[in-house]
Design a protein around this motif. Structure first.
Motif, PDB file in Angstrom:
ATOM      1  N   VAL A  18       0.843  -1.198   0.000  1.00 45.86           N
ATOM      2  CA  VAL A  18       0.000   0.000   0.000  1.00 45.86           C
ATOM      3  C   VAL A  18       0.882   1.254   0.000  1.00 45.86           C
ATOM      4  O   VAL A  18       0.656   2.196  -0.763  1.00 45.86           O
ATOM      5  CB  VAL A  18      -0.952   0.004   1.205  1.00 45.86           C
ATOM      6  N   GLY A  19       1.910   1.256   0.861  1.00 43.29           N
ATOM      7  CA  GLY A  19       2.809   2.408   0.922  1.00 43.29           C
ATOM      8  C   GLY A  19       3.586   2.596  -0.372  1.00 43.29           C
ATOM      9  O   GLY A  19       3.746   3.721  -0.861  1.00 43.29           O
ATOM     10  N   HIS A  20       4.071   1.498  -0.941  1.00 41.46           N
ATOM     11  CA  HIS A  20       4.866   1.559  -2.173  1.00 41.46           C
ATOM     12  C   HIS A  20       4.024   2.054  -3.340  1.00 41.46           C
ATOM     13  O   HIS A  20       4.427   2.974  -4.071  1.00 41.46           O
ATOM     14  CB  HIS A  20       5.415   0.162  -2.478  1.00 41.46           C
ATOM     15  N   ALA A  21       2.846   1.463  -3.509  1.00 40.46           N
ATOM     16  CA  ALA A  21       1.975   1.847  -4.617  1.00 40.46           C
ATOM     17  C   ALA A  21       1.450   3.272  -4.445  1.00 40.46           C
ATOM     18  O   ALA A  21       1.372   4.043  -5.411  1.00 40.46           O
ATOM     19  CB  ALA A  21       0.813   0.865  -4.732  1.00 40.46           C
ATOM     20  N   GLY A  22       1.093   3.622  -3.217  1.00 41.34           N
ATOM     21  CA  GLY A  22       0.592   4.969  -2.961  1.00 41.34           C
ATOM     22  C   GLY A  22       1.638   6.028  -3.230  1.00 41.34           C
ATOM     23  O   GLY A  22       1.348   7.071  -3.853  1.00 41.34           O
ATOM     24  N   ALA A  23       2.877   5.775  -2.786  1.00 43.26           N
ATOM     25  CA  ALA A  23       3.965   6.727  -3.033  1.00 43.26           C
ATOM     26  C   ALA A  23       4.273   6.826  -4.523  1.00 43.26           C
ATOM     27  O   ALA A  23       4.513   7.921  -5.046  1.00 43.26           O
ATOM     28  CB  ALA A  23       5.213   6.292  -2.264  1.00 43.26           C
ATOM     29  N   ALA A  24       4.247   5.689  -5.210  1.00 46.64           N
ATOM     30  CA  ALA A  24       4.524   5.689  -6.652  1.00 46.64           C
ATOM     31  C   ALA A  24       3.473   6.502  -7.403  1.00 46.64           C
ATOM     32  O   ALA A  24       3.809   7.293  -8.292  1.00 46.64           O
ATOM     33  CB  ALA A  24       4.552   4.253  -7.172  1.00 46.64           C
ATOM     34  N   PHE A  25       2.206   6.329  -7.040  1.00 44.91           N
ATOM     35  CA  PHE A  25       1.138   7.061  -7.717  1.00 44.91           C
ATOM     36  C   PHE A  25       1.252   8.560  -7.437  1.00 44.91           C
ATOM     37  O   PHE A  25       1.074   9.388  -8.343  1.00 44.91           O
ATOM     38  CB  PHE A  25      -0.223   6.552  -7.268  1.00 44.91           C
ATOM     39  N   ALA A  26       1.563   8.914  -6.190  1.00 46.42           N
ATOM     40  CA  ALA A  26       1.683  10.330  -5.830  1.00 46.42           C
ATOM     41  C   ALA A  26       2.833  10.991  -6.590  1.00 46.42           C
ATOM     42  O   ALA A  26       2.697  12.104  -7.106  1.00 46.42           O
ATOM     43  CB  ALA A  26       1.882  10.463  -4.323  1.00 46.42           C
ATOM     44  N   LEU A  27       3.973  10.295  -6.673  1.00 45.51           N
ATOM     45  CA  LEU A  27       5.121  10.853  -7.390  1.00 45.51           C
ATOM     46  C   LEU A  27       4.841  10.956  -8.886  1.00 45.51           C
ATOM     47  O   LEU A  27       5.231  11.933  -9.536  1.00 45.51           O
ATOM     48  CB  LEU A  27       6.354   9.973  -7.149  1.00 45.51           C
ATOM     49  N   TRP A  28       4.178   9.951  -9.436  1.00 42.41           N
ATOM     50  CA  TRP A  28       3.826   9.981 -10.856  1.00 42.41           C
ATOM     51  C   TRP A  28       2.882  11.143 -11.158  1.00 42.41           C
ATOM     52  O   TRP A  28       3.037  11.851 -12.148  1.00 42.41           O
ATOM     53  CB  TRP A  28       3.176   8.655 -11.236  1.00 42.41           C
ATOM     54  N   SER A  29       1.922  11.374 -10.270  1.00 44.43           N
ATOM     55  CA  SER A  29       0.968  12.459 -10.454  1.00 44.43           C
ATOM     56  C   SER A  29       1.664  13.817 -10.390  1.00 44.43           C
ATOM     57  O   SER A  29       1.399  14.718 -11.199  1.00 44.43           O
ATOM     58  CB  SER A  29      -0.125  12.380  -9.383  1.00 44.43           C
ATOM     59  N   ARG A  30       2.582  13.968  -9.437  1.00 40.65           N
ATOM     60  CA  ARG A  30       3.319  15.229  -9.323  1.00 40.65           C
ATOM     61  C   ARG A  30       4.204  15.460 -10.544  1.00 40.65           C
ATOM     62  O   ARG A  30       4.319  16.588 -11.036  1.00 40.65           O
ATOM     63  CB  ARG A  30       4.181  15.219  -8.065  1.00 40.65           C
ATOM     64  N   ALA A  31       4.845  14.403 -11.018  1.00 38.02           N
ATOM     65  CA  ALA A  31       5.729  14.539 -12.171  1.00 38.02           C
ATOM     66  C   ALA A  31       4.947  14.972 -13.406  1.00 38.02           C
ATOM     67  O   ALA A  31       5.419  15.792 -14.197  1.00 38.02           O
ATOM     68  CB  ALA A  31       6.450  13.216 -12.444  1.00 38.02           C
ATOM     69  N   ASN A  32       3.758  14.433 -13.568  1.00 35.64           N
ATOM     70  CA  ASN A  32       2.930  14.813 -14.721  1.00 35.64           C
ATOM     71  C   ASN A  32       2.537  16.284 -14.675  1.00 35.64           C
ATOM     72  O   ASN A  32       2.488  16.961 -15.694  1.00 35.64           O
ATOM     73  CB  ASN A  32       1.663  13.950 -14.761  1.00 35.64           C
ATOM     74  N   LYS A  33       2.256  16.788 -13.472  1.00 34.16           N
ATOM     75  CA  LYS A  33       1.858  18.181 -13.330  1.00 34.16           C
ATOM     76  C   LYS A  33       3.026  19.134 -13.526  1.00 34.16           C
ATOM     77  O   LYS A  33       2.859  20.244 -14.033  1.00 34.16           O
ATOM     78  CB  LYS A  33       1.238  18.405 -11.947  1.00 34.16           C
ATOM     79  N   ALA A  34       4.217  18.692 -13.110  1.00 34.42           N
ATOM     80  CA  ALA A  34       5.374  19.584 -13.150  1.00 34.42           C
ATOM     81  C   ALA A  34       6.161  19.494 -14.449  1.00 34.42           C
ATOM     82  O   ALA A  34       7.012  20.335 -14.730  1.00 34.42           O
ATOM     83  CB  ALA A  34       6.314  19.274 -11.983  1.00 34.42           C
TER      84      ALA A  34
END
Length: 231
Positions: A83-99
């Motif tokens: 849960v922690g690994h997937a959640g962190a991966a999704f959050a980082l992917w989302s931030r990278a797309n925005k930035a």
């Protein structure tokens, strides 16, 4: 301006925290798959060796824990890590797309490897395989061979005698190897261990070696079953 600068510092700090979470949970998974691979290789010792190993796993830390209790503790840790690994991966992917801007895209496209480009989809594929694997060899919900036996060794061998089960497993091992290669390198990078060219090359080599050892070790058993070495 002060508020903006503070927001950027907070954003950077949270990004670092997410990357550290991915690195730590990734280490948990690497340790687990190494032990799991070692257990799978017990199949080369025959049915008695493999079934005895599977039985002893359920007796670990008894009587402090009930029979099979250690495995449930391990499963809880793994689920929490997932849960922690997937959640962190999704959050980082989302931030990278925005930035991401055009210059960033071009720069990454030049340096990106196949392993890095397939991390997200490879992770999804591995999650789907884990569900199948648990339903097959842990809960026995799926029984491709149709035997319904209680012996872990016989269930493993009879399953891998089916070519399509072995194929699913081998495809998953390719995904695991690619995930490990880039994931191990990224973890070392997050921990600041790739600051020089030499360390960068060592980290790349470490990721590749880890991927080959673990994915290759897991693949030995189904391939050996399929060609008749393990019967």
């Amino acid at each position: 301006m002060t508020t903006t600068a503070s927001g950027r510092r907070t954003g950077r700090a949270s990004t670092i925290a997410l990357k550290l979470l991915m690195a730590v949970t990734g280490v948990v998974f690497v340790l687990y798959v190494l032990v799991h691979m070692y257990g799978n290789l017990m199949a080369f010792g025959g049915q008695e060796t493999f079934d005895t190993y599977a039985h002893h796993l359920r007796e670990l830390l008894t009587p402090m824990l009930p029979y099979g209790g250690f495995l449930w503790v391990m499963r809880v840790v793994l689920v929490a890590s997932l849960v922690g690994h997937a959640g962190a991966a999704f959050a980082l992917w989302s931030r990278a797309n925005k930035a991401r801007d055009q210059r960033y895209v071009v720069k990454k496209a030049v340096r990106a490897t196949l392993s890095s480009r397939t991390m997200r989809w490879g992770g999804v594929a591995l999650l789907a395989f884990v569900v199948f694997h648990l339903l097959h060899l842990t809960t026995h919900t799926i029984d491709p061979a149709g035997t319904g036996g209680d012996s872990p060794y016989l269930r493993l061998v009879e399953g891998f005698e089916l070519w399509w089960v072995t194929l699913i497993y081998l495809v998953a091992m390719v995904a695991l190897g690619m995930h490990l290669r880039h994931g191990a390198f990224s973890a070392l990078q997050t921990l600041g261990l790739t600051s020089t060219k030499k360390r960068y090359r060592i980290a790349q080599g470490f990721g590749l070696t880890l991927a080959i050892v673990i994915a290759g070790g897991f693949s030995l058993v189904p391939l050996s079953v399929l060609v008749g070495i393990i019967q």
